[in-house]
Motif scaffolding. Sequence first.
Motif, PDB file in Angstrom:
ATOM      1  N   TYR A 144      60.827 -35.508  38.252  1.00 31.93           N
ATOM      2  CA  TYR A 144      59.615 -35.484  37.158  1.00 31.93           C
ATOM      3  C   TYR A 144      59.869 -36.754  36.261  1.00 31.93           C
ATOM      4  N   PHE A 145      59.984 -37.945  37.137  1.00 29.94           N
ATOM      5  CA  PHE A 145      60.186 -39.257  36.434  1.00 29.94           C
ATOM      6  C   PHE A 145      58.771 -39.349  35.782  1.00 29.94           C
ATOM      7  N   LYS A 146      57.586 -39.012  35.960  1.00 28.24           N
ATOM      8  CA  LYS A 146      56.430 -39.274  35.209  1.00 28.24           C
ATOM      9  C   LYS A 146      56.834 -38.669  33.599  1.00 28.24           C
ATOM     10  N   ARG A 147      57.315 -37.541  33.597  1.00 29.98           N
ATOM     11  CA  ARG A 147      57.693 -36.992  32.385  1.00 29.98           C
ATOM     12  C   ARG A 147      58.209 -37.937  31.561  1.00 29.98           C
ATOM     13  N   LEU A 177      65.516 -32.086  28.349  1.00 29.24           N
ATOM     14  CA  LEU A 177      65.919 -31.882  29.764  1.00 29.24           C
ATOM     15  C   LEU A 177      66.669 -33.350  30.297  1.00 29.24           C
ATOM     16  N   PRO A 178      67.269 -32.889  31.312  1.00 28.42           N
ATOM     17  CA  PRO A 178      68.265 -33.986  31.965  1.00 28.42           C
ATOM     18  C   PRO A 178      67.555 -34.553  32.913  1.00 28.42           C
ATOM     19  N   VAL A 179      67.604 -35.823  33.167  1.00 28.18           N
ATOM     20  CA  VAL A 179      67.288 -36.941  34.253  1.00 28.18           C
ATOM     21  C   VAL A 179      68.128 -36.285  35.404  1.00 28.18           C
ATOM     22  N   THR A 180      67.445 -35.810  36.587  1.00 36.14           N
ATOM     23  CA  THR A 180      68.338 -35.455  37.839  1.00 36.14           C
ATOM     24  C   THR A 180      67.618 -36.032  38.783  1.00 36.14           C
ATOM     25  N   ILE A 181      68.100 -35.846  40.021  1.00 36.76           N
ATOM     26  CA  ILE A 181      67.646 -36.472  41.417  1.00 36.76           C
ATOM     27  C   ILE A 181      67.569 -35.439  42.386  1.00 36.76           C
ATOM     28  N   SER A 182      66.597 -35.476  43.341  1.00 37.87           N
ATOM     29  CA  SER A 182      66.718 -34.566  44.542  1.00 37.87           C
ATOM     30  C   SER A 182      66.859 -35.474  45.811  1.00 37.87           C
ATOM     31  N   VAL A 183      67.576 -34.714  46.696  1.00 39.85           N
ATOM     32  CA  VAL A 183      67.922 -35.604  47.909  1.00 39.85           C
ATOM     33  C   VAL A 183      67.608 -34.767  48.947  1.00 39.85           C
ATOM     34  N   ALA A 201      63.993 -37.177  56.916  1.00 39.35           N
ATOM     35  CA  ALA A 201      64.716 -37.109  55.485  1.00 39.35           C
ATOM     36  C   ALA A 201      63.689 -36.747  54.487  1.00 39.35           C
ATOM     37  N   ASP A 202      62.368 -37.232  54.707  1.00 34.70           N
ATOM     38  CA  ASP A 202      61.361 -37.063  53.407  1.00 34.70           C
ATOM     39  C   ASP A 202      60.979 -35.726  53.766  1.00 34.70           C
ATOM     40  N   ASN A 203      60.814 -35.070  54.788  1.00 35.36           N
ATOM     41  CA  ASN A 203      60.646 -33.531  54.964  1.00 35.36           C
ATOM     42  C   ASN A 203      61.450 -32.874  54.221  1.00 35.36           C
ATOM     43  N   GLU A 204      62.850 -33.078  54.342  1.00 36.54           N
ATOM     44  CA  GLU A 204      64.005 -32.533  53.531  1.00 36.54           C
ATOM     45  C   GLU A 204      64.235 -32.801  52.166  1.00 36.54           C
ATOM     46  N   LEU A 205      63.521 -33.991  51.689  1.00 35.84           N
ATOM     47  CA  LEU A 205      63.436 -34.326  50.224  1.00 35.84           C
ATOM     48  C   LEU A 205      62.334 -33.125  49.925  1.00 35.84           C
ATOM     49  N   TYR A 206      61.092 -33.242  50.532  1.00 29.04           N
ATOM     50  CA  TYR A 206      60.023 -32.183  50.183  1.00 29.04           C
ATOM     51  C   TYR A 206      60.659 -30.776  50.041  1.00 29.04           C
ATOM     52  N   ARG A 207      61.408 -30.361  50.681  1.00 30.76           N
ATOM     53  CA  ARG A 207      62.172 -29.170  50.822  1.00 30.76           C
ATOM     54  C   ARG A 207      63.041 -28.752  49.480  1.00 30.76           C
ATOM     55  N   ALA A 208      63.639 -29.871  49.209  1.00 31.62           N
ATOM     56  CA  ALA A 208      64.443 -30.130  47.913  1.00 31.62           C
ATOM     57  C   ALA A 208      63.922 -29.946  46.776  1.00 31.62           C
ATOM     58  N   LYS A 209      62.409 -30.472  46.748  1.00 34.28           N
ATOM     59  CA  LYS A 209      61.720 -30.460  45.495  1.00 34.28           C
ATOM     60  C   LYS A 209      61.082 -28.998  45.321  1.00 34.28           C
ATOM     61  N   ASN A 210      60.579 -28.565  46.567  1.00 33.87           N
ATOM     62  CA  ASN A 210      60.150 -26.963  46.467  1.00 33.87           C
ATOM     63  C   ASN A 210      61.115 -25.903  46.073  1.00 33.87           C
ATOM     64  N   ASN A 211      62.639 -26.301  46.561  1.00 40.46           N
ATOM     65  CA  ASN A 211      63.329 -25.349  46.086  1.00 40.46           C
ATOM     66  C   ASN A 211      64.060 -25.226  44.666  1.00 40.46           C
ATOM     67  N   GLY A 212      63.367 -26.308  44.053  1.00 35.85           N
ATOM     68  CA  GLY A 212      64.081 -26.260  42.504  1.00 35.85           C
ATOM     69  C   GLY A 212      64.316 -27.686  42.032  1.00 35.85           C
ATOM     70  N   ARG A 213      64.579 -28.385  42.750  1.00 30.27           N
ATOM     71  CA  ARG A 213      64.825 -29.988  42.570  1.00 30.27           C
ATOM     72  C   ARG A 213      66.213 -30.027  41.861  1.00 30.27           C
ATOM     73  N   ASN A 214      66.938 -31.123  41.847  1.00 31.14           N
ATOM     74  CA  ASN A 214      68.409 -31.236  41.312  1.00 31.14           C
ATOM     75  C   ASN A 214      69.182 -30.761  42.515  1.00 31.14           C
ATOM     76  N   ARG A 215      68.787 -30.958  43.608  1.00 26.86           N
ATOM     77  CA  ARG A 215      69.646 -30.305  44.641  1.00 26.86           C
ATOM     78  C   ARG A 215      69.444 -31.184  46.067  1.00 26.86           C
ATOM     79  N   VAL A 216      70.480 -30.690  46.993  1.00 29.98           N
ATOM     80  CA  VAL A 216      70.521 -31.614  48.281  1.00 29.98           C
ATOM     81  C   VAL A 216      70.163 -30.683  49.601  1.00 29.98           C
ATOM     82  N   GLU A 217      69.298 -31.256  50.333  1.00 25.96           N
ATOM     83  CA  GLU A 217      68.799 -30.594  51.353  1.00 25.96           C
ATOM     84  C   GLU A 217      69.159 -31.443  52.819  1.00 25.96           C
ATOM     85  N   ILE A 218      70.153 -30.870  53.636  1.00 21.98           N
ATOM     86  CA  ILE A 218      70.295 -31.997  54.793  1.00 21.98           C
ATOM     87  C   ILE A 218      69.911 -31.104  56.060  1.00 21.98           C
ATOM     88  N   ARG A 219      69.303 -31.769  57.040  1.00 17.46           N
ATOM     89  CA  ARG A 219      68.866 -31.181  58.206  1.00 17.46           C
ATOM     90  C   ARG A 219      69.645 -31.870  59.363  1.00 17.46           C
TER      91      ARG A 219
END
Length: 546
Positions: A420-423, A500-506, A526-544
């Motif tokens: 949510y960097f735009k926010r 709200l805190p600034v967080t990252i998705s990975v 990696a980009d697909n996994e980042l998309y999955r992390a965003k969809n699963n709530g953000r502020n999280r890590v998804e690894i394939r």
Amino acid sequence: MDLVSEQLTDLIKESRRIAFQNPSQAFDIAYEAKLIAEENDLETSQAAALFAMGLACRSMTELERCYDHAYDSYQLYEQLGNNRGMAEALNLIGVVYFYYAQYEQALEHFLNALFHLRDLEEFLVSSRVYNNLGEVYREVGNEEEAFAAFEQALQISQDNHLQMNVAVILENIGEMHFKNSNLDISYDYLQKSYDMLIELDDITSLAEVENKIGKIHFIKKEFEQARHFYDSALKRLEHTGNKFYTIDVLVKLAEMERLENESYFLDYLNQAVQHAEQIHARKKLSRIYTILTEFYEEKGQYHLALDYFKRYHIVEQAIETQVVSQKLKIIKIELNKVFTGKEVEHISKMNEQLENEIAIQKKLLVKLEKANVDLSDEVYYDELTKVASRREVTKYLQKVWNEESHLNHDIALMMLDIDYFKRYNDCYGHVQGDECLKQVAACMKSAFGNQKGILGRYGGEEFVCFTNGLEVNELKQFAESIRQAVRDLNLTYHFNGKTLPVTISVGAIHCKKSQLTPVLDMYVMADNELYRAKNNGRNRVEIRVL
């Protein structure tokens, strides 16, 4: 003596045969022939060997040496009254002037060559001279004379079954029609050239024509056909190791991807830049820098646009400086050749002045090259966040991919994006947004520590991290440590009445290098996994894991 003459003839023929495939070896063979000819007072063979040396130097783009040897060859042939030899040498000298854009001198030498051929049935040399005349007229914008010269060259070649010459001339005529936007006519000429070159199995010429046919398909928006020809040309050139023409094909492939896939677009251009830097192809570098300047201007990334514009300007200055230096060298050679034994003192003073001018130009060129290298370092470094630029990451990964060893090493690529960097920007403005980017980048850099790999800014609020040697569990811990470190910065913003805190998705991909073919596969996964992390709530890590 007859045996020696036969030996020399064979050596010179071999040198000329391989002049464009292996110019260094061709030069050595011709030089050996020259020494033997001198020892045996065989002046005709000596002149022929000098010409072959000049031809090899032309192929190596060592134009001063080409001119020097061609002129020596001409003078020997002149003493012998050998009109064919004089014509061939004059043609080669004209080519040197053509490369330096000294079209008047080039035209003079080509016409002089034709004068020496007027009573001879030397069809091969004549067709080459007429073709070169056509290229001169084309460059100075005299299309009528250009077409007339090309048609004359074509007629001679067809009448005498000089198939290779026919193919080259058809390509030149096709290029003329292309510049006049007569695409269908251009295509017909290029296709005829292409069909002939397939039979002749000339790989480099085939690739050139394929690139030009690809351009026509591209302009007609026939993208699938364009890609077919571009890819074929690229494979041929990579097989021969010809980086000069490979650059042109890579640029065309980049143009194909500009609107569809930014990563491919930049990767193709980065490969083209690397080739151009390796072979000092400054004109091609200048063109690539222009494309990149326009690209980053359109994206609003003005600091990168300015960096590439500076690089373009420096390269253009280097080109001008080099041309001046080379022209001075040619003048010096001309003076030494024409006035040997005459007005020695006067010529000596002129040569001394020329040497000083050449030295000045060389110093300027070195200075410009250093400025280009310094600026290159800046481009590999993201000005805002002080981490590696996207270009530097691409270069690093390409180097890893080019290494033959370590195919079974664990590698991983992470895409890291600020949530949510735009926010945040809407809350505090872009100035504070830049400060946030700086702090997050510094935090990531600190968490990255001494890992084997690279961390860089991919674009906007997105970062990329490549690691070499981490096992899956180690990668999970590492990615989590970066995510948590950013969370612990306690950067906050206000949205809908909440703080709200600034967080990252990975998003990450872990694999062996041997499991992937192009490096771009890693980015996509990696980009697909980042998309999955965003969809699963953000502020999280998804690894394939592959």
